[in-house]
Design a protein around this motif. Structure first.
Motif, PDB file in Angstrom:
ATOM      1  N   UNK A   1      33.574  48.352  35.430  1.00 37.98           N
ATOM      2  CA  UNK A   1      33.783  48.802  36.800  1.00 37.98           C
ATOM      3  C   UNK A   1      33.938  50.316  36.721  1.00 37.98           C
TER       4      UNK A   1
ATOM      5  N   UNK B   1      42.655  44.130  38.825  1.00 32.53           N
ATOM      6  CA  UNK B   1      41.770  43.475  39.786  1.00 32.53           C
ATOM      7  C   UNK B   1      40.521  42.959  39.102  1.00 32.53           C
ATOM      8  N   UNK B   2      40.221  43.574  37.960  1.00 32.71           N
ATOM      9  CA  UNK B   2      39.254  42.992  37.031  1.00 32.71           C
ATOM     10  C   UNK B   2      37.860  42.826  37.638  1.00 32.71           C
ATOM     11  N   UNK B   3      37.382  43.857  38.268  1.00 35.98           N
ATOM     12  CA  UNK B   3      36.067  43.774  38.913  1.00 35.98           C
ATOM     13  C   UNK B   3      34.941  43.561  37.918  1.00 35.98           C
TER      14      UNK B   3
ATOM     15  N   UNK C   1      35.077  41.467  35.630  1.00 31.21           N
ATOM     16  CA  UNK C   1      35.223  40.073  35.184  1.00 31.21           C
ATOM     17  C   UNK C   1      35.428  39.990  33.670  1.00 31.21           C
TER      18      UNK C   1
ATOM     19  N   UNK D   1      25.052  53.409  39.324  1.00 33.86           N
ATOM     20  CA  UNK D   1      25.533  52.391  38.386  1.00 33.86           C
ATOM     21  C   UNK D   1      25.151  51.022  38.916  1.00 33.86           C
TER      22      UNK D   1
ATOM     23  N   UNK E   1      36.807  39.008  50.992  1.00 41.28           N
ATOM     24  CA  UNK E   1      35.453  39.087  50.448  1.00 41.28           C
ATOM     25  C   UNK E   1      34.998  37.717  49.984  1.00 41.28           C
TER      26      UNK E   1
ATOM     27  N   UNK F   1      31.885  35.660  47.791  1.00 40.31           N
ATOM     28  CA  UNK F   1      30.786  35.837  46.841  1.00 40.31           C
ATOM     29  C   UNK F   1      30.063  34.512  46.645  1.00 40.31           C
TER      30      UNK F   1
ATOM     31  N   UNK G   1      32.297  30.535  39.283  1.00 41.03           N
ATOM     32  CA  UNK G   1      33.487  31.349  39.580  1.00 41.03           C
ATOM     33  C   UNK G   1      33.264  32.110  40.881  1.00 41.03           C
TER      34      UNK G   1
ATOM     35  N   UNK H   1      36.717  35.120  40.059  1.00 37.00           N
ATOM     36  CA  UNK H   1      36.561  35.747  38.758  1.00 37.00           C
ATOM     37  C   UNK H   1      37.425  36.979  38.564  1.00 37.00           C
ATOM     38  N   UNK H   2      38.399  37.172  39.431  1.00 37.50           N
ATOM     39  CA  UNK H   2      39.167  38.415  39.398  1.00 37.50           C
ATOM     40  C   UNK H   2      40.409  38.358  38.540  1.00 37.50           C
ATOM     41  N   UNK H   3      41.549  38.656  39.148  1.00 38.80           N
ATOM     42  CA  UNK H   3      42.802  38.683  38.378  1.00 38.80           C
ATOM     43  C   UNK H   3      43.081  37.309  37.796  1.00 38.80           C
TER      44      UNK H   3
END
Lengths: 840, 840
Positions: free
Chosen positions: A666, A708-710, A712, B621, B698, B700, B715, B735-737
């Motif tokens: 991210x 928040x681990x965008x 993944x 990116x 959000x 997905x 996920x 798939x986040x935190x």
């Protein structure tokens, strides 16, 4: 010159031909004084010694000699006299006119005459063409230099002996033999024995590939190397160089091998020029029917020059079969030739190599393999529909003839199937002997495991103490723990002692071996094995050349164990890894260039856009791994596509490999309001460190800039989650069929530590996971505590792992695309026309 | 004309001025016969009735009248005579010379004379400027057309009355009032009463934004609409059109409103032209000191034309303060003016609106709010440092004066804090009355919940039967279950009956309300509420305008409940949703164009490359969601960037929104050797169906072409895994935190079913999940069985959900980028100079 009559039945070149004027028998003229022509006459004489008047033309100055025994002559094991088949007396005794050193140059079928090089023209009633074959000369620069010879006749042997003699003054001299087939290896052997330093160049990956499978070929190569020869496989000759005479050979990869003698032994071509000029039907050879009659009823042909039922032959046994049928035909017998099954023995002293029939395997074929690493023995019998269809023997060829006989006779071998591989004496001696009964009959002090010196009694004792499986026996008394050749014996002992209580052991690597992945990897290191055939031989693979399960695994294990030493075996790779692109349903490829950490720029985007248009790619798509994927690239366009992408600064993304795929990132602290560290920067560094590495399976990394681990990161093989105080390192995640969330490995404070731990973890996975085992099942198998112990708690161990990874990477980080774009492995990228389907 | 003396103290325009020749007192000339000028004279006379000889010039033909009472005159509630403050007798009795219809046009400070429009020039000793203010006329085309007036004096009222009269012949006539402030609304009210169809155009989002907060303004708007007015907020006038006279108003959004009368009431400007020409210091107004003396010691000023201590005033109360200070100064008292605190009451019959002080809130401010939906009451008192700093009252303004008094006096209100909002009688009557004691004192049949007619006895009975929480009482006897205004009472009864055993209820939406999310959503639908202020009023929000938690939630709930009806409230959106881009750490934005199913093409790639270079984006990116992200776009460049991307066929990727983010795909059966269905095609269709939808959070989606699941569908919020026999539908992944693997919803056979179920599931989530609740926690809360029951088992229900989703989407799928690029909300995209830091 006019047709002349004379009395002398045997003439040398230049002599006049003298035949009795009153001989009114049919005149059989034989073109070719070699093994086939003379044998045909022998067979004919044996049936009817008087029916034909016979004249034989020979190109060489010699009587008929055994051409296949030139090797022993070269080797100094025999003299020319030793190999003469039909001496002058035979011609005389049988009233045959022999004309030597005077090849026939023309046939007038209307006039029924032949004309020779010296100008002789004689009439025939029946003409037999037995011109044999010509050596194939590869069309490279320098092929006509003095010192470049073939290996076909005594003249060639004389040239080689002269070169060897000349070489003695310079410490032996250097020779190159081009061709690693039967003939080439015999030449090389002879030259070696004559004191020359010999290099064999073979364009194929294994020696004698038409006769030997990979396993036997490896044993052979190993033995030849042991005798001082240098064997280069996959060696493609670019040029023979030298000023006025041979000075050496240069390969396409640039290697130069100095040599004063170059022997071309890459193959033979049927000698058909004479027949073609005479207007006979010629395909690959002179076409003949089952009676060896050509398209002209009065012209026959036999030997290496003929094509029968689509086949041409280069071995001696079919010649004999042809000669028998020919002779039958000429004497009004109509048995007819039905083609030949061939077998081969290499005539190199001390090397026992036998090959017969078809060992290509395939549908319905079953391989019975016996390997004995300590004796250097490999035996393989191919059985199909209960019949032997092929056999390859190395190291012990005593039963070659028996197998060949069973094969030719099409004998049903189902009754002796289980014992077949042990040979004629065993299989026929015991009838349908039960292997268990045989084991039961062994005495207690009979040695079962030669490697570890374990007797039957010790094995039984081990079992009685509670070892209920092969693995337990291996652990308990070491029997079968090393080379595995006694595995069958130990299994039989288990069965005899325990009956149905035998427990199946841990999963073996595949059906080709009784060893598991870990055993194989351990032994590769312990025994310093350096090739796939070596592993198969030393660990007694039960198949000739492994299978699609074990080959890629062994290739990987060797690559991992021997960075910079082991030469990757392209044939043991899946098509995607061979092609460095992903093959798609329609046979085209998809191409994913690397984008470090998912970053790109206008130049790359435009280059990709250009490639899409230039090569007419029907689709371009963003991947889940943060890269761009170009679909529908034709195989033959791949190198050009790569060259274009290289020019824009991009390298292979390895989207096709069991290797580091991508490092997802991210945006991190540089941009994101939540980012705690420079996750993009760390991701780029991580990808620069890990790209190009081959792995047990695909390997995905991600770096998230905050919890928040965008990116993944917690479903990746190695995931970094940046936090305010540093970096959480997570391992063993998976996002595919079975989603698995990572385990937390540890937390570190600095970016460098994150990189170091990543390298160490990656190497631990590379060294200890089984091939095709993702990190997720690996960690579930060994436990995350084990991984922590190795990576987190053992500082020195972690550092060593990291160092080994980086050392290995020093050999891995060449862009395979650039290599291909520069011309490597071009054969992989040839265009193949799609098979056209007839429109109705 | 020469200076003339005369006897008559009161003169009309055109009359000569007659003053006693022997009067040698200081001559005070007052320019302006309005409320300020006359009041100043009154104050002066009250202090010293003889010291000054006074002459007043007036521009109007009238004696001094109460300008702020023009509204009742227009409304027909009063006559002009009713609003006269100083009649002719007052001027006569006090010896004041009044010159009407003759404005002063010049001041000669050196000569100390003034000259009027008619040419009169008279000398002064002290000059008082009280020119008041001029209406501000917005500079639009048509502003000078006949029929365009302001609302400042009797002449304007006469024009309006004439227009209304003329309108009667055509059924009332149509009027537009530009300006939704105090004056505009009074004009609109009067015109409405006079029978005209009135439209009020107000450029700001709420009416009377300087006096009222959003809550009060909504109540006011609601009431005015109830009286037949059309109120358009956010209405920006482009043009007043008409041939020779007004025919209507056209707004910038294209709306046309026919009108024969346009009243401009957008504000006033201090009337300073005379003073500026005389060389006095002028800022926004004529600058005066605390004694209302201008930069010339003999010239004073008072009223709306002055600027004191940086402030100008447009209300009446400050004028009185100024006049008192002025009179003090002229009579050698030196109290000095210290500025005014203002309050406002809207003089519209039946509407009680009060505003005082500062209600902007901010650091250290506390809002005390009381709402009574049934009575239409909203009261808000803003307290800071234990003092009242502002108050807004609607519907019940009886205590306005008391609050204003406390405010002006800076009284410490900490002792009466808890009761303050109930008004003077309650707070001062009971002293520090305990609300619990008050409740305990109620009789059993006292009504607690007016909505549901529940008495105190019934509430107590409900509690005694086991209801231990607010929620249980609501469920048990309905008290406080509707509007919630009796929540405090019910809580007190709970506390009286149970003491410490009261259980806290379920989590409320935020601290602004006692209702939970689900209650609010239910009531929005049940009561057909259509705006955020309406919800807050009807559900008794405890804050004036909510907070950053409830506002975006309410906005979403209304949007979801009223597709095509509810107008999105930009101010209730997070910055990213307002800007349609992701704000980054440095204040720039990142821009992600949509790529359907992750597919792109050379045109798009080149457009992105061009944007990166043209707008100097430092980074581009690939995202984890299979899109490309351009970083570092300046706010003011966003519309241009979007226009460029639009031109290449791309629309917003909504990477910033609580909305459908991306549909990830793998390549599926079109390309992949393992693909079972056309996952890319289905992904594109799914994205085309779902893009642009606003969601609780959000959302997905992914479509994988086979169980290898390369799109990581398990996920995602909604994931499709294609299998040979159809489509597995998975829901609730994350798939986040906290990684959460999806639940399997069901399997369907066709692509259309997959789309239908996706639409239905999405709508169920949209309608039932709480704002900011991802599908994962939502499904964990309601259970996957519930979701299955709604989507899988209930065919009709599923179809209805699907239909509602598609209906809602028919209003959602406009590209917000295209709108902005075309000029919408330009104010959001202004460049702001960074604060410059002084270099040392």
């Amino acid at each position: 010159m006019e047709l002349q009559d004379g009395l002398s039945p045997v003439v040398d070149s230049g002599d006049d031909i003298l035949v009795p004027m009153d001989d009114v028998r049919e005149h059989l003229v034989v073109v070719g004084n070699g093994m086939a022509g003379c044998r045909a006459v022998e067979e004919l004489l044996a049936r009817d010694s008087v029916r034909y008047r016979v004249t034989i033309f020979g190109a060489e100055p010699h009587v008929n000699y055994n051409r296949i025994m030139l090797s022993p002559v070269l080797a100094g094991e025999k003299t020319f006299e030793d190999i003469i088949i039909n001496d002058r007396a035979w011609y005389d005794d049988n009233g045959i006119t022999l004309i030597t050193s005077d090849p026939v140059t023309a046939i007038d079928r209307a006039a029924k005459t032949v004309t020779s090089q010296s100008g002789r023209t004689i009439g025939y009633d029946k003409l037999l063409i037995a011109t044999g074959s010509d050596p194939f000369i590869i069309p490279v620069p320098g092929k006509d230099l003095p010192g470049v010879i073939s290996f076909r006749d005594m003249k060639d042997v004389d040239s080689m002996l002269a070169a060897a003699e000349a070489g003695k003054s310079v410490g032996g001299g250097e020779a190159v033999v081009i061709g690693g087939g039967l003939l080439g290896l015999e030449a090389a052997h002879g030259l070696t024995l004559r004191g020359m330093k010999v290099t064999v160049l073979h364009i194929m990956p294994t020696l004698m590939e038409r006769q030997l499978d990979e396993a036997a070929a490896w044993l052979l190569k190993n033995a030849l190397e042991g005798r001082g020869q240098t064997i280069l496989t996959g060696a493609d000759t670019a040029e023979i160089y030298g000023e006025g005479k041979v000075e050496g050979v240069r390969l396409k990869d640039g290697t130069q091998i100095p040599a004063s003698l170059v022997v071309m032994a890459v193959g033979i071509r049927p000698s058909v020029a004479l027949a073609r000029e005479a207007g006979l039907d010629v395909g690959r050879g002179i076409k003949v029917d089952d009676h060896m009659v050509t398209s002209d009823a009065d012209v026959l042909a036999v030997g290496e020059c003929v094509e029968h039922d689509g086949n041409v032959y280069g071995l001696v046994a079919p010649l004999w079969d042809m000669c028998r049928s020919l002779a039958d035909g000429l004497t009004d017998r109509h048995t007819g030739y039905k083609g030949s099954v061939t077998s081969t023995k290499l005539k190199v002293a001390g090397l026992d190599v036998f090959s017969a029939g078809d060992f290509s395997g395939g549908e319905g074929c079953e391989d019975i393999v016996l390997r004995d690493a300590s004796r250097g023995v490999y035996k393989r019998v191919v059985v199909k529909d209960d019949k032997i269809v092929g056999a390859v023997l190395y190291g012990d060829t005593a039963d070659g003839g028996w197998y060949f006989d069973l094969l030719k006779r099409g004998e049903n071998v189902s009754d002796i199937r289980d014992l077949l591989i042990f040979g004629q004496a065993f299989a026929q001696g015991g009838g349908a002997l039960d292997p268990k009964a045989a084991v039961a009959a062994l005495s207690d002090d009979a040695e079962i495991c030669g490697c570890n010196g374990v007797s039957k009694g010790q094995v039984v004792a081990c079992i009685e103490k509670g070892a209920c499986s092969l693995d337990a026996v291996r652990a308990g008394c070491k029997a079968s723990a090393s080379c595995g050749s006694c595995t069958g014996l130990v299994e039989n002992i288990l069965s005899v002692v325990l009956g149905d209580d035998v427990q199946s052991g841990p999963k073996t690597m595949c059906k080709c071996t009784s060893f598991g992945h870990d055993d194989v990897r351990r032994e590769i290191v312990a025994q310093d094995m350096r090739s796939i055939p070596e592993v198969m031989q030393k660990l007694h693979w039960s198949t000739p050349d492994g299978c699609s399960s074990c080959r890629p695994a062994l290739n990987y294990y060797l690559l991992c164990a021997l960075p910079g030493v082991y030469v990757d075996d392209q044939q043991s790779r899946f098509v995607n890894e061979r092609m460095h692109a992903n093959i798609q349903k329609d046979g085209t490829y998809s191409v994913v260039p690397r984008m470090w950490g998912g970053l790109t720029n206008p130049r790359e985007l435009r280059a990709i856009a250009d490639v899409v248009e230039k090569y007419d790619a029907p689709m371009v798509k963003v991947t889940g791994g943060q890269r761009l994927d170009i679909f529908g690239i034709k195989k033959e366009d791949l190198p050009a596509v790569w060259a274009d992408l290289n020019a824009a600064g991009m390298v292979s993304g390895h989207a096709y490999g069991k290797s580091l795929r991508t490092v997802k990132t991210c945006v991190g602290s540089e941009w994101c309001r939540f980012g705690t560290q420079d996750s993009t920067g760390l991701g780029v560094k991580t990808e620069r460190m890990t790209w190009g590495s081959w792995m047990p399976h695909k390997f995905k990394i991600a770096v998230s800039g905050c919890p928040r681990n965008c990116a993944e990161a917690t479903i990746k093989d190695f995931g970094v989650v940046c936090v305010d105080s540093g970096y959480e390192l997570h391992v063993g995640g998976n996002g595919g069929i079975h989603v698995r969330v990572t385990d937390l490995l540890c937390k570190v404070s600095t970016e460098q530590e994150a990189l170091d731990y990543c390298a160490a973890f990656t190497q631990l996975y590379r060294e200890e996971a089984r091939y095709l085992e993702r990190t997720a099942p690996w960690i579930e198998r060994v436990g995350v505590d084990y991984v922590k112990q190795r990576i987190v708690e053992d500082d020195a161990g972690r550092e060593a792992l990291r160092a080994r990874f980086l050392y290995s990477q020093s050999f891995s980080q060449d862009d395979p695309w650039a290599e291909r774009a520069a011309g490597a492995n071009t054969e992989l990228h040839q265009h193949l026309d799609p098979i056209s389907i007839a429109a109705e």
